[in-house]
Motif scaffolding. Structure first.
Motif, mmCIF file in Angstrom:
data_model
loop_
_atom_site.group_PDB
_atom_site.id
_atom_site.type_symbol
_atom_site.label_atom_id
_atom_site.label_comp_id
_atom_site.label_asym_id
_atom_site.label_seq_id
_atom_site.Cartn_x
_atom_site.Cartn_y
_atom_site.Cartn_z
ATOM 1 N N ARG A 157 0.815 -1.211 0.000
ATOM 2 C CA ARG A 157 0.000 0.000 0.000
ATOM 3 C C ARG A 157 0.855 1.270 0.000
ATOM 4 O O ARG A 157 0.365 2.368 0.251
ATOM 5 N N GLY A 158 2.152 1.111 -0.253
ATOM 6 C CA GLY A 158 3.025 2.272 -0.377
ATOM 7 C C GLY A 158 3.429 2.913 0.936
ATOM 8 O O GLY A 158 3.913 4.052 0.940
ATOM 9 N N SER A 159 3.242 2.213 2.040
ATOM 10 C CA SER A 159 3.597 2.766 3.339
ATOM 11 C C SER A 159 4.956 2.254 3.805
ATOM 12 O O SER A 159 5.441 1.213 3.344
ATOM 13 N N HIS A 160 5.548 2.986 4.737
ATOM 14 C CA HIS A 160 6.893 2.682 5.214
ATOM 15 C C HIS A 160 6.909 2.579 6.739
ATOM 16 O O HIS A 160 6.088 3.192 7.431
ATOM 17 N N PHE A 161 7.884 1.827 7.228
ATOM 18 C CA PHE A 161 8.148 1.742 8.669
ATOM 19 C C PHE A 161 9.472 2.434 8.950
ATOM 20 O O PHE A 161 10.479 2.144 8.295
ATOM 21 N N VAL A 162 9.465 3.352 9.911
ATOM 22 C CA VAL A 162 10.683 4.045 10.320
ATOM 23 C C VAL A 162 10.855 3.845 11.819
ATOM 24 O O VAL A 162 9.934 4.104 12.603
ATOM 25 N N SER A 163 12.029 3.379 12.196
ATOM 26 C CA SER A 163 12.335 3.214 13.613
ATOM 27 C C SER A 163 13.144 4.414 14.081
ATOM 28 O O SER A 163 14.147 4.780 13.464
ATOM 29 N N ALA A 164 12.701 5.037 15.181
ATOM 30 C CA ALA A 164 13.403 6.180 15.763
ATOM 31 C C ALA A 164 13.399 6.007 17.280
ATOM 32 O O ALA A 164 12.488 6.468 17.962
ATOM 33 N N THR A 165 14.396 5.317 17.774
ATOM 34 C CA THR A 165 14.461 5.086 19.216
ATOM 35 C C THR A 165 14.917 6.356 19.924
ATOM 36 O O THR A 165 15.662 7.164 19.363
ATOM 37 N N VAL A 166 14.459 6.531 21.155
ATOM 38 C CA VAL A 166 14.758 7.764 21.892
ATOM 39 C C VAL A 166 15.521 7.438 23.163
ATOM 40 O O VAL A 166 15.295 6.424 23.820
ATOM 41 N N LEU A 167 16.443 8.323 23.485
ATOM 42 C CA LEU A 167 17.256 8.198 24.692
ATOM 43 C C LEU A 167 16.929 9.370 25.601
ATOM 44 O O LEU A 167 17.120 10.529 25.228
ATOM 45 N N GLY A 168 16.428 9.073 26.779
ATOM 46 C CA GLY A 168 16.048 10.131 27.709
ATOM 47 C C GLY A 168 14.918 9.672 28.604
ATOM 48 O O GLY A 168 14.319 8.622 28.386
ATOM 49 N N ARG A 169 14.598 10.498 29.590
ATOM 50 C CA ARG A 169 13.553 10.190 30.548
ATOM 51 C C ARG A 169 12.396 11.173 30.354
ATOM 52 O O ARG A 169 12.530 12.159 29.623
ATOM 53 N N PRO A 170 11.243 10.921 30.993
ATOM 54 C CA PRO A 170 10.081 11.795 30.779
ATOM 55 C C PRO A 170 10.336 13.287 30.930
ATOM 56 O O PRO A 170 9.835 14.071 30.100
ATOM 57 N N PRO A 171 11.107 13.753 31.940
ATOM 58 C CA PRO A 171 11.339 15.204 32.016
ATOM 59 C C PRO A 171 12.030 15.768 30.784
ATOM 60 O O PRO A 171 11.724 16.884 30.344
ATOM 61 N N LEU A 172 12.955 15.006 30.200
ATOM 62 C CA LEU A 172 13.614 15.466 28.982
ATOM 63 C C LEU A 172 12.645 15.463 27.803
ATOM 64 O O LEU A 172 12.734 16.320 26.919
ATOM 65 N N ALA A 173 11.728 14.495 27.793
ATOM 66 C CA ALA A 173 10.703 14.483 26.752
ATOM 67 C C ALA A 173 9.817 15.716 26.860
ATOM 68 O O ALA A 173 9.454 16.331 25.845
ATOM 69 N N GLU A 174 9.457 16.090 28.069
ATOM 70 C CA GLU A 174 8.635 17.291 28.294
ATOM 71 C C GLU A 174 9.339 18.543 27.782
ATOM 72 O O GLU A 174 8.703 19.477 27.301
ATOM 73 N N GLN A 175 10.666 18.563 27.878
ATOM 74 C CA GLN A 175 11.440 19.741 27.501
ATOM 75 C C GLN A 175 11.894 19.708 26.045
ATOM 76 O O GLN A 175 12.525 20.658 25.567
ATOM 77 N N GLY A 176 11.589 18.626 25.326
ATOM 78 C CA GLY A 176 12.062 18.517 23.958
ATOM 79 C C GLY A 176 13.562 18.341 23.866
ATOM 80 O O GLY A 176 14.203 18.848 22.934
ATOM 81 N N ARG A 177 14.126 17.571 24.809
ATOM 82 C CA ARG A 177 15.583 17.405 24.870
ATOM 83 C C ARG A 177 15.985 15.935 24.783
ATOM 84 O O ARG A 177 17.012 15.534 25.302
ATOM 85 N N LEU A 178 15.191 15.132 24.095
ATOM 86 C CA LEU A 178 15.553 13.737 23.901
ATOM 87 C C LEU A 178 16.672 13.614 22.862
ATOM 88 O O LEU A 178 16.888 14.506 22.055
ATOM 89 N N THR A 179 17.368 12.486 22.898
ATOM 90 C CA THR A 179 18.292 12.109 21.836
ATOM 91 C C THR A 179 17.582 11.062 20.991
ATOM 92 O O THR A 179 17.108 10.062 21.528
ATOM 93 N N VAL A 180 17.498 11.291 19.702
ATOM 94 C CA VAL A 180 16.703 10.439 18.818
ATOM 95 C C VAL A 180 17.613 9.800 17.768
ATOM 96 O O VAL A 180 18.350 10.502 17.063
ATOM 97 N N PHE A 181 17.551 8.467 17.671
ATOM 98 C CA PHE A 181 18.285 7.728 16.646
ATOM 99 C C PHE A 181 17.279 7.229 15.604
ATOM 100 O O PHE A 181 16.361 6.483 15.945
ATOM 101 N N VAL A 182 17.454 7.632 14.363
ATOM 102 C CA VAL A 182 16.487 7.269 13.334
ATOM 103 C C VAL A 182 17.169 6.509 12.206
ATOM 104 O O VAL A 182 18.320 6.773 11.856
ATOM 105 N N CYS A 183 16.467 5.547 11.647
ATOM 106 C CA CYS A 183 16.975 4.790 10.510
ATOM 107 C C CYS A 183 15.803 4.419 9.609
ATOM 108 O O CYS A 183 14.653 4.425 10.033
ATOM 109 N N GLY A 184 16.127 4.092 8.371
ATOM 110 C CA GLY A 184 15.085 3.671 7.452
ATOM 111 C C GLY A 184 15.251 4.291 6.076
ATOM 112 O O GLY A 184 16.276 4.917 5.763
#
Length: 318
Positions: free
Chosen positions: A124-151
């Motif tokens: 159906r023309g769709s894709h899967f992208v994995s983007a794992t995140v490094l950080g804890r909830p407070p960093l997520a709230e602040q937009g300060r995660l480390t994101v690893f993306v591939c695909g």
């Protein structure tokens, strides 16, 4: 603002609504961060109490993961385990057309490969992208995660603006399981560090020294706020252990001092015993003049698989 799936969300970006699955400890602050950046969300979580925690954010409630495929071209999931991701893909893959499923979860590399295949086979023309995140909830709230993306490159380009709302984004290339592998490695370093701190605390307690202020002090010293990872990480990563900052014989001497004191105070220190074993092998291998981080080379040499045939760093853009 809560409404049913048939209602129109108010405000937000001009983009189509973003499907968002999973409002747990990390999913909820990530969803809030996306709303702050102007995204309108269509959300699903099996626990309605988690959905209610979004309060007055701009979102619409979906009644199943599959229903999001008909209203969103980009669907983001942050769920706890492989089984949850499998279930989501089972509902999305047959329904999602020309879309992207962006998984932020820590999943197995095998599942990453399986997920990619499911969307390819659905046709159906769709894709899967994995983007794992490094950080804890407070960093997520602040937009300060480390994101690893591939695909696949075009799919990553579609999700890049979203990921940049969450923190610093590092592209690991097109290998579909790279993000999962890197996140597992990061968690391994975290686990090893926790164990090291635990044994350090046990060592101090055996000597009737309160470990709390000492461990707090470590977190403030330049050595432990980054130097260890910056200097030793670079040496181990490049397999280059010169210039020698701390030679193997001195490292071995210090390790033996720690173990000797552990015998006296009754503390078992298996990580330090392992370090002694690795340093002894380094010395016996003729690497005694190198920096003691050469333990990393000894660890690699002990692996039954030998060197990687496709080094990840060759396709990693950081």
């Amino acid at each position: 603002m809560i409404s049913s799936l048939v209602d129109q969300p108010g405000g937000g970006r001009a983009d189509p609504p973003l499907g968002f699955l999973g409002l747990g400890h990390m999913g909820l602050p990530i969803a809030r961060q996306l709303v702050r950046h102007g995204y309108s969300l269509r959300v699903y979580d099996p626990d309605p109490r988690r959905v209610a925690l979004l309060l007055d954010e701009d979102y619409v409630v979906a009644n199943s993961p599959g229903s999001l495929a008909f209203s969103s071209h980009l669907i983001c999931s942050m769920v706890p385990d492989d089984a949850s991701v499998e279930q989501i893909i089972g509902e999305l893959a047959p329904r999602l057309s020309n879309g992207v499923h962006l998984s932020l979860s820590t999943i197995s590399p095998q599942l990453s490969l399986w997920a990619l295949k499911q969307y390819q086979q659905a046709g159906r023309g769709s894709h899967f992208v994995s983007a794992t995140v490094l950080g804890r909830p407070p960093l997520a709230e602040q937009g300060r995660l480390t994101v690893f993306v591939c695909g696949e490159a075009s799919a990553k380009a579609r999700v890049r603006p979203l990921l940049e709302c969450l923190g610093s984004v590092y592209d690991l290339g097109d290998r579909p399981d790279a993000a999962a592998l890197v996140k597992l490695m990061c968690n391994g370093v975290i686990v090893s560090s926790i164990l090291g701190l635990g044994y350090a605390a046990a060592f101090l307690r055996a000597e009737q020294i309160n470990p709390a202020p000492i461990l707090a002090l470590l977190a403030q010293t330049p050595l432990f706020t980054g130097t260890v990872f910056q200097e030793y990480g670079q040496m181990i990563g490049h397999d280059v252990f010169q210039p020698t900052r701390f030679p193997v014989p001195l490292g071995l001497k210090d390790v033996q001092l720690i173990l000797s004191q552990g015998v006296q105070n009754g503390t078992q220190l298996p990580l330090i015993e392992l370090a002694q074993d690795l340093l002894l092998q380094a010395s016996q291998s003729g690497w005694g003049e190198l920096d003691w981080s050469v333990m990393g080379r000894v660890i690699t040499a002990r692996q039954p698989t030998g060197p990687l045939s496709h080094p990840l760093h060759e396709q990693t853009h950081i």
